[in-house]
Design a protein around this motif. Structure first.
Motif, PDB file in Angstrom:
ATOM      1  N   THR A  26       0.835  -1.207   0.000  1.00  0.00           N
ATOM      2  CA  THR A  26       0.000   0.000   0.000  1.00  0.00           C
ATOM      3  C   THR A  26       0.866   1.251   0.000  1.00  0.00           C
ATOM      4  OG1 THR A  26      -0.154   0.091   2.394  1.00  0.00           O
ATOM      5  CG2 THR A  26      -1.825  -1.190   1.238  1.00  0.00           C
ATOM      6  N   ARG A  27       0.286   2.315  -0.489  1.00  0.00           N
ATOM      7  CA  ARG A  27       1.014   3.583  -0.590  1.00  0.00           C
ATOM      8  C   ARG A  27       1.404   4.136   0.777  1.00  0.00           C
ATOM      9  NH1 ARG A  27       1.875   7.824  -4.072  1.00  0.00           N
ATOM     10  NH2 ARG A  27       1.814   9.876  -3.115  1.00  0.00           N
ATOM     11  N   GLU A  28       0.476   4.198   1.706  1.00  0.00           N
ATOM     12  CA  GLU A  28       0.740   4.817   2.997  1.00  0.00           C
ATOM     13  C   GLU A  28       1.170   3.833   4.079  1.00  0.00           C
ATOM     14  OE1 GLU A  28      -2.085   5.564   1.265  1.00  0.00           O
ATOM     15  OE2 GLU A  28      -1.624   7.615   0.684  1.00  0.00           O
ATOM     16  N   LEU A  29       0.811   2.560   3.933  1.00  0.00           N
ATOM     17  CA  LEU A  29       1.001   1.611   5.025  1.00  0.00           C
ATOM     18  C   LEU A  29       2.075   0.556   4.766  1.00  0.00           C
ATOM     19  CD1 LEU A  29      -2.803   1.060   5.602  1.00  0.00           C
ATOM     20  CD2 LEU A  29      -1.300   2.575   6.895  1.00  0.00           C
ATOM     21  N   GLY A  30       2.584   0.470   3.549  1.00  0.00           N
ATOM     22  CA  GLY A  30       3.578  -0.541   3.215  1.00  0.00           C
ATOM     23  C   GLY A  30       2.928  -1.899   2.996  1.00  0.00           C
ATOM     24  N   PHE A 117       6.563   4.748  -8.076  1.00  0.00           N
ATOM     25  CA  PHE A 117       7.405   4.095  -9.078  1.00  0.00           C
ATOM     26  C   PHE A 117       6.771   2.775  -9.519  1.00  0.00           C
ATOM     27  CE2 PHE A 117      10.483   0.608  -9.522  1.00  0.00           C
ATOM     28  CZ  PHE A 117      11.037   0.952 -10.750  1.00  0.00           C
ATOM     29  N   LEU A 118       6.350   1.953  -8.566  1.00  0.00           N
ATOM     30  CA  LEU A 118       5.733   0.667  -8.901  1.00  0.00           C
ATOM     31  C   LEU A 118       4.431   0.857  -9.680  1.00  0.00           C
ATOM     32  CD1 LEU A 118       6.327  -1.229  -5.539  1.00  0.00           C
ATOM     33  CD2 LEU A 118       7.613  -1.464  -7.671  1.00  0.00           C
ATOM     34  N   HIS A 119       3.639   1.837  -9.278  1.00  0.00           N
ATOM     35  CA  HIS A 119       2.378   2.148  -9.958  1.00  0.00           C
ATOM     36  C   HIS A 119       2.652   2.503 -11.423  1.00  0.00           C
ATOM     37  CE1 HIS A 119      -1.227   4.592 -10.902  1.00  0.00           C
ATOM     38  NE2 HIS A 119      -1.835   3.746 -10.083  1.00  0.00           N
ATOM     39  N   ARG A 120       3.632   3.382 -11.649  1.00  0.00           N
ATOM     40  CA  ARG A 120       3.981   3.772 -13.023  1.00  0.00           C
ATOM     41  C   ARG A 120       4.452   2.568 -13.838  1.00  0.00           C
ATOM     42  NH1 ARG A 120       6.454   7.970 -10.357  1.00  0.00           N
ATOM     43  NH2 ARG A 120       8.501   7.006 -10.645  1.00  0.00           N
ATOM     44  N   GLN A 121       5.249   1.703 -13.225  1.00  0.00           N
ATOM     45  CA  GLN A 121       5.779   0.541 -13.945  1.00  0.00           C
ATOM     46  C   GLN A 121       4.669  -0.444 -14.312  1.00  0.00           C
ATOM     47  OE1 GLN A 121       9.007   0.243 -15.075  1.00  0.00           O
ATOM     48  NE2 GLN A 121       9.038   2.353 -14.395  1.00  0.00           N
ATOM     49  N   LEU A 136      14.217  -6.694 -17.137  1.00  0.00           N
ATOM     50  CA  LEU A 136      15.596  -6.247 -16.886  1.00  0.00           C
ATOM     51  C   LEU A 136      15.632  -4.766 -16.515  1.00  0.00           C
ATOM     52  CD1 LEU A 136      17.440  -8.064 -19.794  1.00  0.00           C
ATOM     53  CD2 LEU A 136      17.395  -8.697 -17.377  1.00  0.00           C
ATOM     54  N   LEU A 137      14.918  -3.962 -17.274  1.00  0.00           N
ATOM     55  CA  LEU A 137      14.872  -2.527 -16.973  1.00  0.00           C
ATOM     56  C   LEU A 137      14.218  -2.284 -15.616  1.00  0.00           C
ATOM     57  CD1 LEU A 137      13.876  -1.172 -20.487  1.00  0.00           C
ATOM     58  CD2 LEU A 137      16.101  -0.974 -19.373  1.00  0.00           C
ATOM     59  N   PHE A 138      13.184  -3.043 -15.320  1.00  0.00           N
ATOM     60  CA  PHE A 138      12.506  -2.902 -14.034  1.00  0.00           C
ATOM     61  C   PHE A 138      13.458  -3.215 -12.885  1.00  0.00           C
ATOM     62  CE2 PHE A 138      10.167  -4.649 -10.452  1.00  0.00           C
ATOM     63  CZ  PHE A 138       9.253  -3.644 -10.208  1.00  0.00           C
ATOM     64  N   MET A 139      14.228  -4.295 -13.001  1.00  0.00           N
ATOM     65  CA  MET A 139      15.153  -4.666 -11.925  1.00  0.00           C
ATOM     66  C   MET A 139      16.192  -3.580 -11.686  1.00  0.00           C
ATOM     67  SD  MET A 139      15.784  -8.770 -12.147  1.00  0.00           S
ATOM     68  CE  MET A 139      16.442  -8.770 -13.788  1.00  0.00           C
ATOM     69  N   VAL A 140      16.722  -2.996 -12.761  1.00  0.00           N
ATOM     70  CA  VAL A 140      17.716  -1.924 -12.611  1.00  0.00           C
ATOM     71  C   VAL A 140      17.085  -0.715 -11.933  1.00  0.00           C
ATOM     72  CG1 VAL A 140      19.118  -0.266 -13.904  1.00  0.00           C
ATOM     73  CG2 VAL A 140      19.140  -2.687 -14.538  1.00  0.00           C
ATOM     74  N   GLN A 141      15.890  -0.328 -12.384  1.00  0.00           N
ATOM     75  CA  GLN A 141      15.231   0.839 -11.802  1.00  0.00           C
ATOM     76  C   GLN A 141      14.786   0.583 -10.367  1.00  0.00           C
ATOM     77  OE1 GLN A 141      12.225   1.610 -14.734  1.00  0.00           O
ATOM     78  NE2 GLN A 141      13.622   2.730 -16.059  1.00  0.00           N
ATOM     79  N   LEU A 142      14.347  -0.631 -10.057  1.00  0.00           N
ATOM     80  CA  LEU A 142      13.967  -0.970  -8.688  1.00  0.00           C
ATOM     81  C   LEU A 142      15.190  -0.900  -7.780  1.00  0.00           C
ATOM     82  CD1 LEU A 142      11.857  -1.928  -6.627  1.00  0.00           C
ATOM     83  CD2 LEU A 142      12.445  -4.280  -7.281  1.00  0.00           C
ATOM     84  N   ALA A 143      16.319  -1.403  -8.251  1.00  0.00           N
ATOM     85  CA  ALA A 143      17.551  -1.326  -7.459  1.00  0.00           C
ATOM     86  C   ALA A 143      17.920   0.128  -7.181  1.00  0.00           C
ATOM     87  CB  ALA A 143      18.688  -2.036  -8.189  1.00  0.00           C
ATOM     88  N   GLN A 145      15.830   2.630  -6.976  1.00  0.00           N
ATOM     89  CA  GLN A 145      14.859   3.128  -6.001  1.00  0.00           C
ATOM     90  C   GLN A 145      15.211   2.659  -4.594  1.00  0.00           C
ATOM     91  OE1 GLN A 145      11.940   5.009  -6.047  1.00  0.00           O
ATOM     92  NE2 GLN A 145      12.494   5.612  -8.107  1.00  0.00           N
ATOM     93  N   LEU A 146      15.558   1.390  -4.460  1.00  0.00           N
ATOM     94  CA  LEU A 146      15.865   0.849  -3.141  1.00  0.00           C
ATOM     95  C   LEU A 146      17.169   1.407  -2.594  1.00  0.00           C
ATOM     96  CD1 LEU A 146      14.723  -2.837  -3.649  1.00  0.00           C
ATOM     97  CD2 LEU A 146      13.504  -0.992  -2.487  1.00  0.00           C
ATOM     98  N   VAL A 147      18.159   1.662  -3.466  1.00  0.00           N
ATOM     99  CA  VAL A 147      19.413   2.278  -3.023  1.00  0.00           C
ATOM    100  C   VAL A 147      19.156   3.715  -2.602  1.00  0.00           C
ATOM    101  CG1 VAL A 147      21.664   3.091  -3.826  1.00  0.00           C
ATOM    102  CG2 VAL A 147      20.930   0.761  -4.299  1.00  0.00           C
ATOM    103  N   ALA A 148      18.328   4.430  -3.364  1.00  0.00           N
ATOM    104  CA  ALA A 148      18.007   5.812  -2.985  1.00  0.00           C
ATOM    105  C   ALA A 148      17.319   5.842  -1.634  1.00  0.00           C
ATOM    106  CB  ALA A 148      17.121   6.460  -4.049  1.00  0.00           C
TER     107      ALA A 148
END
Length: 183
Positions: A26-30, A117-121, A136-143, A145-148
């Motif tokens: 969820t957006r607000e609750l995880g 980010f997930l919603h857009r993807q 492949l592109l999703f995994m790079v972009q998710l990484a 996001q998670l690093v940020a």
């Protein structure tokens, strides 16, 4: 307390003859798990088709603190994802993404930028024509996001450590070099 939020379906587990436990981000609750009663009945208000992996939902939930499984007051698809359900290539990519997200998303707290980010993807997978390199592109972009997200956590940790060191009268420069490999 009643909470309105958006969610992305990650997994469904059959609970009884007619109910499921649905794990959602969820957006607000995880990460949250919700009991949805009567969903597998023939004349159910909420059908299992609404709860397919990566479905985007608008929820009204009853949130109880310290409860492992929450209840849903109302839900609706927003938007209805048709192409992911009909195109076997998109469906295969969606199932891969769901497994990846189940492994990576562990936070109980909401992270609106990550949810956006997930919603857009998901919407990009639904509307896009080419899916061959999407995972492949999703995994790079998710990484990224998670690093940020982790970088924000490191900055918060440094600020908290500075306050603790000042209160304790400790020279923080000796400790920051141990925590920060760049210096």
């Amino acid at each position: 307390m009643i909470v309105k939020t958006q969610a992305i379906v990650l997994r469904n587990i059959n609970y009884s003859e007619t109910s499921v436990i649905c794990k959602m981000y969820t957006r607000e609750l995880g990460i949250r798990s919700y009991m949805i009663n009567g969903v597998r009945k023939a004349k159910a208000k909420v059908s299992m088709a609404m709860l397919q992996p990566l479905s985007i939902l608008e929820l009204e939930t009853y949130e109880k603190p310290n409860a492992g499984i929450q209840r849903i007051k109302e839900l609706k698809n927003s938007p209805l994802l048709v192409q992911i359900g009909q195109d076997f290539r998109k469906r295969s990519v969606a199932l891969f993404l769901v497994e990846l997200l189940n492994a990576c998303l562990l936070a109980e707290d909401g992270d609106p930028p990550l949810f956006d980010f997930l919603h857009r993807q998901v919407l990009l997978l639904e509307t896009g024509q080419e899916v061959s390199n999407f995972s492949l592109l999703f995994m790079v972009q998710l990484a990224e996001q998670l690093v940020a997200e982790g970088q924000r956590d490191v900055e918060i940790l440094r600020a908290r450590m500075q306050v603790l060191f000042e209160e304790a009268g400790i020279d923080q420069d000796d400790y920051i070099t141990i925590v920060d490999p760049e210096t």
